[in-house]
Design an enzyme around this catalytic site. Structure first.
Site, PDB file in Angstrom:
ATOM      1  CE1 TYR A   1      54.580  42.988  -4.808  1.00 37.50           C
ATOM      2  CE2 TYR A   1      55.468  45.394  -5.331  1.00 37.50           C
ATOM      3  CZ  TYR A   1      54.763  44.245  -4.334  1.00 37.50           C
ATOM      4  OH  TYR A   1      54.606  44.715  -3.072  1.00 37.50           O
ATOM      5  CD  GLU A   2      59.213  40.260  -6.739  1.00 37.47           C
ATOM      6  OE1 GLU A   2      60.024  39.312  -7.229  1.00 37.47           O
ATOM      7  OE2 GLU A   2      60.048  41.378  -6.351  1.00 37.47           O
ATOM      8  N   GLY A   3      56.454  38.687 -10.573  1.00 42.96           N
ATOM      9  CA  GLY A   3      55.824  37.525 -11.446  1.00 42.96           C
ATOM     10  C   GLY A   3      54.220  37.797 -11.541  1.00 42.96           C
TER      11      GLY A   3
ATOM     12  NE  ARG B   1      57.823  34.704  -8.576  1.00 45.99           N
ATOM     13  CZ  ARG B   1      58.166  33.908  -9.777  1.00 45.99           C
ATOM     14  NH1 ARG B   1      58.103  32.649  -9.949  1.00 45.99           N
ATOM     15  NH2 ARG B   1      58.458  34.779 -10.715  1.00 45.99           N
TER      16      ARG B   1
END
Lengths: 597, 597
Positions: B440-442, B296
């Protein structure tokens, strides 16, 4: 795969209950356009857009247009057939003059159909859209002979039209343009030069293409005062009006673009192309403005249209996609997870798109009605007043609906998570297609400058005063109504910010024009927020009137109460921040030397 | 064609003058990293990024990755050679543990290099970036044997790593995942299932790929409590540690994406692939979080990186493009028109990007320093306090830097007018590439929820209190300084809004979690605005200190005074609107039934 359902019911509600178009029976074309007929037109238009145009949207994007060695351009598979059907249905000249084969219907109706076609397939809809812009310029500035020659086939869709303004070194600043026009003994001209970014400049949809071209007649003054408008067809016409010899204008290449791949964006080479002057010599920019104002409303509609179709697909996905559980406890116990529509942030995102769309649709139609009044009212003062407000709102429509329309397409894409980034889902195409609308027909920064530099101060600020007056009158007349009061209070606060900002410009923009420039984009968005807020107020009033009359509202109409609350609570407060930014003025903005950037 | 110049001087100013990294000599790796050495590393890293990676950015986007019939994937032309040079330069394991061949330098330095490489070529930088995320998870949760087996070749760049989380039906909600792990008599597992959106899942850059995979061991509980983490290499290793037999994991297809075409986003098929458990059984999500927090921060840097390179190109264009004249009179009389940098709206746009970038860069490095302290401080309380603030700020970094980074890429594209929509200009690639970082990555909505639902209330709000306390202390200590007072006044006002919003959540979020959810995204952005405002305050203080010490500031440092003014006047006021939206709560947001959407 994306889907699309045209918002026919919403348009009918707006036309009938909010704009009361029945009261405009005195305008040409309106008397014949009963609500029943308009609805039938919208339903059939919706069918064509949903069933013929929309299925070609993704494939058109993927395939794009291809230029062959000989300079011919092939549109994506299916576009020819779809175009033939669209033209045969009479959809192109919907609001154009019956004198030249148009249907003479209100612009207000044509604007709705424009939204549908742009939602269904924006790249496709540009072919007819640009044709209508070119036809409008010919209609206003062409000679009778030119109108007879070109308009019937353009309005019927037999031929398409283009606008050739931009050159490699000039877009906004047309005074720099270099394309030359050489006068011939027969009164025609020979045009030589290169035009870029010419949408629909070459294609295989029609047997001829009517180019409107800005060029400088040899010996004309420099700058914008030496620019003239010409008409130069792809094929010169035979004596019987059919396409004959090829003119010396051709597509040199097609651009590789971020989106609208289905529309051929061409570099057009004029190598002594035969052309005829349209309107007065050296007054080409004036003639072009007709086309551009028409086009700006069309581009605004594109912004709304992409926002609408993006919303529809995102909302559908949010109702289907199972992922996680609601913060307040399981909602779909029979399923492995809840649909993501249970999450407040998903709803907030979707509502922000929809509250904008439904208000913006009203704003488009309200302005299209102004265009109808401006063009058709027998009363000159009424026509002029409508034209002034439309002039004020044109940059707002173009700038705000395309900026926010794009943002909304991005928000809608976000609802799909990772799938939104994948081409096949369709959400990313809306983003790429919507992006151009912020740029062409005058980049949005130019719209903002047009607003604060020209439209706002014009005639002593008469148009703005007229709009503020209308809004104030609505508030005064309705603020005692407790059903409307909470919304009107929020709207009044934002309208107050807008008036403060206007005052700030009056006090500070004259002594330093950079103060107006530095706040122009914020002002444009602020005016847009307030104007769309005014539309929501009118919508609310119409809804309450229906209820008071004992009507049962449809769920879509019931939802508007919530959307109006959302707009008041979560969108209007932005005007406070906008006012703060505007009032900051130009000092920090202009402080750095250019080389420090 | 785009260009890129890495902001080495700005990073050095931030590290030396704002963050005072010299005072952290007690941390492992910092003592060896003298400012002179750090500068030499940054200069060489900048060279590699500018000269090796950046020239492949546009061509990599155009060419993309191609999967052959046999499942092998070819990266774009030049990527292999560039990767070899990047790995050979030791750039991959810059901050990783020397125990396994890493260079042991501060994360703070690695974060700066990450920005450079992501600006130069985001699709390329993902190959090493993901490898470092996977290595971090192995480092924390792997057995000694696993670390010995995999880490040295990952840190050297000989092999790359991946993270395999997402499946077609689940991304955010990993509890739904279906991939199975069957226990084998030898203690290994056989993994079967399909993973999607696997960045760098297959490629031709290295002789092996180390996949970290989430799967459910047969018989494990349902939901997130039955998920375990595994390591499954593309090639199983021979006894000597070299790649041997092909494992049963392969790329089924590569996705067609909006951007980052140079990175192979794969559907990965596990057909009984041999794998080994990493960490504890059923505690896979826990192990994955290490990787995801690392990732993140990396994604946040991508947002900044695209914003930075987009700014550089837009600013250059604005200084060169001649179009129109300044509102205040001709500025370049010797030219046919003024460069567009004379226009306030152009400057406003560019300054809004740059004021964000330079503040965000400080925020990234400030957080990276927290990561260094959290991982390396010998004092447990100091380490934990740093870790808590980093935990609080991780979703803010990811959500805000990628949202605003994308917006900034869009704004920068706008500066090019029509040319910005053309592929060859390069501006539209930044937009398409930047878009994925919001997802992406949440997805950013999840970051916002993580912030208000977990990070904010965790330990009684200790991390937020610590941050507010630090900020308040800075203000108290400096508000008497009249040079800093105007900025601190604006910052204090926004910090007040932030505290009101925090209080509002405490009072209303507990009784109805939807109130927190409905305000989560606004809160995330508000905290980001205030945190970056705090960075600007620290920057201003450092600048005044330099001036007080008699230093002559470079033009880039002098410009920061103007940028700070701009930030205070035009960016911080947004917190007022954010507070209004947050305080509106969930009522309108949750009012509609799902089917009304």
């Amino acid at each position: 795969m994306s889907t699309y359902k045209a918002p026919v019911d919403d348009v009918m509600f707006l036309l009938r209950d909010v704009l009361n178009i029945e009261q405009y029976g005195n305008l040409p074309g309106f008397a014949d356009a009963s609500p029943e007929l308009v609805e039938a037109i919208l339903v059939e238009g919706a069918r064509v857009c949903e069933e013929v145009l929309q299925p070609l949207n993704a494939s058109g994007d993927q395939e794009g247009c291809r230029r062959a060695e000989d300079g011919s351009v092939a549109t994506p598979k299916g576009f020819r057939e779809a175009y033939a059907e669209f033209a045969a249905g009479g959809w192109m000249g919907l609001a154009a003059s019956p004198e030249y084969g148009g249907q003479g219907l209100p612009h207000t109706v044509a604007a709705a159909i424009n939204e549908f076609s742009s939602s269904a397939n924006m790249a496709f809809a540009m072919y007819p859209g640009l044709t209508m812009g070119a036809a409008a310029a010919l209609y206003v500035h062409g000679s009778d002979e030119q109108k007879q020659t070109w308009l019937p086939n353009m309005l019927s869709g037999k031929w398409t039209g283009t606008m050739n303004l931009t050159e490699p070194h000039c877009g906004t600043d047309l005074g720099l343009l270099k394309t030359k026009a050489a006068r011939q003994p027969d009164g025609s001209f020979r045009i030589t030069g290169t035009k870029i970014f010419i949408s629909a400049g070459e294609h295989d949809l029609t047997e001829n293409i009517v180019h409107l071209v800005l060029a400088r007649i040899e010996g004309a003054p420099e700058g914008v005062k030496g620019i003239s408008l010409f008409v130069a067809p792809k094929f010169l016409l035979n004596a019987d009006g059919t396409p004959g010899a090829r003119n010396a204008v051709s597509c040199g290449s097609i651009e590789h673009k971020m989106g609208i791949h289905g529309n051929a964006t061409c570099v057009m080479n004029y190598d002594g192309a035969t052309a005829w002057l349209v309107g007065e010599e050296n007054r080409g920019l004036n003639a072009m403005f007709v086309m551009m104002n028409e086009a700006r409303l069309g581009v605004a509609i594109q912004g709304l249209a992409q926002s609408e179709v993006a919303y529809q697909n995102a909302a559908q996905y949010a109702k289907e996609r199972l992922q996680g559980r609601a913060l307040t406890g399981v909602k779909a116990a029979d399923k492995p997870a809840d649909p993501i529509i249970v999450h407040p942030d998903v709803r907030r995102t979707l509502l922000s798109i929809r509250a904008f769309n439904e208000g913006a649709r009203a704003f488009v139609l309200w302005n299209a009605l102004k265009a109808d009044i401006a063009h058709r009212s027998p009363d000159k003062a009424t026509a002029e007043a409508a034209d002034e407000v439309l002039g004020l709102m044109t940059p707002v429509l173009k700038g705000v609906l395309t900026d926010v329309g794009f943002d909304n397409a991005v928000k809608a894409q976000q609802m799909f998570g990772g799938h939104g980034y994948i081409v096949e889902t369709g959400a990313e195409q809306f983003v790429r297609d919507a992006r151009i609308a912020m740029i062409y027909e005058g980049a949005n920064g130019i719209q903002a400058l047009d607003l604060v530099g020209r439209k706002l101060p014009r005639n002593g600020g008469r148009a703005a005063m007229a709009f503020f007056g209308e809004l104030q009158q609505f508030v005064s007349e309705n603020e005692a109504d407790e059903k409307l009061a909470p919304f009107l209070k929020a709207l009044g606060k934002s309208a107050g910010h807008l008036q403060q900002a206007t005052m700030w410009f009056m006090q500070n923009g004259l002594k330093n024009p950079d103060n107006a420039g530095a706040g122009s984009t914020d002002y444009m968005h602020m005016l847009g927020l307030v104007a769309i807020g005014y539309m929501w107020a009118k919508i609310l009033k119409a809804l309450h009137a229906k209820k008071a009359a004992g009507e049962t509202l449809t769920p879509a109409l019931e939802a508007k109460f919530v959307l109006a609350d959302f707009y008041a609570q979560r969108m209007l407060p932005e005007t406070g921040a906008q006012l703060a930014r505007i009032s900051a003025g130009a000092d920090a903005v202009m402080a750095l030397p250019a080389e420090a950037f």
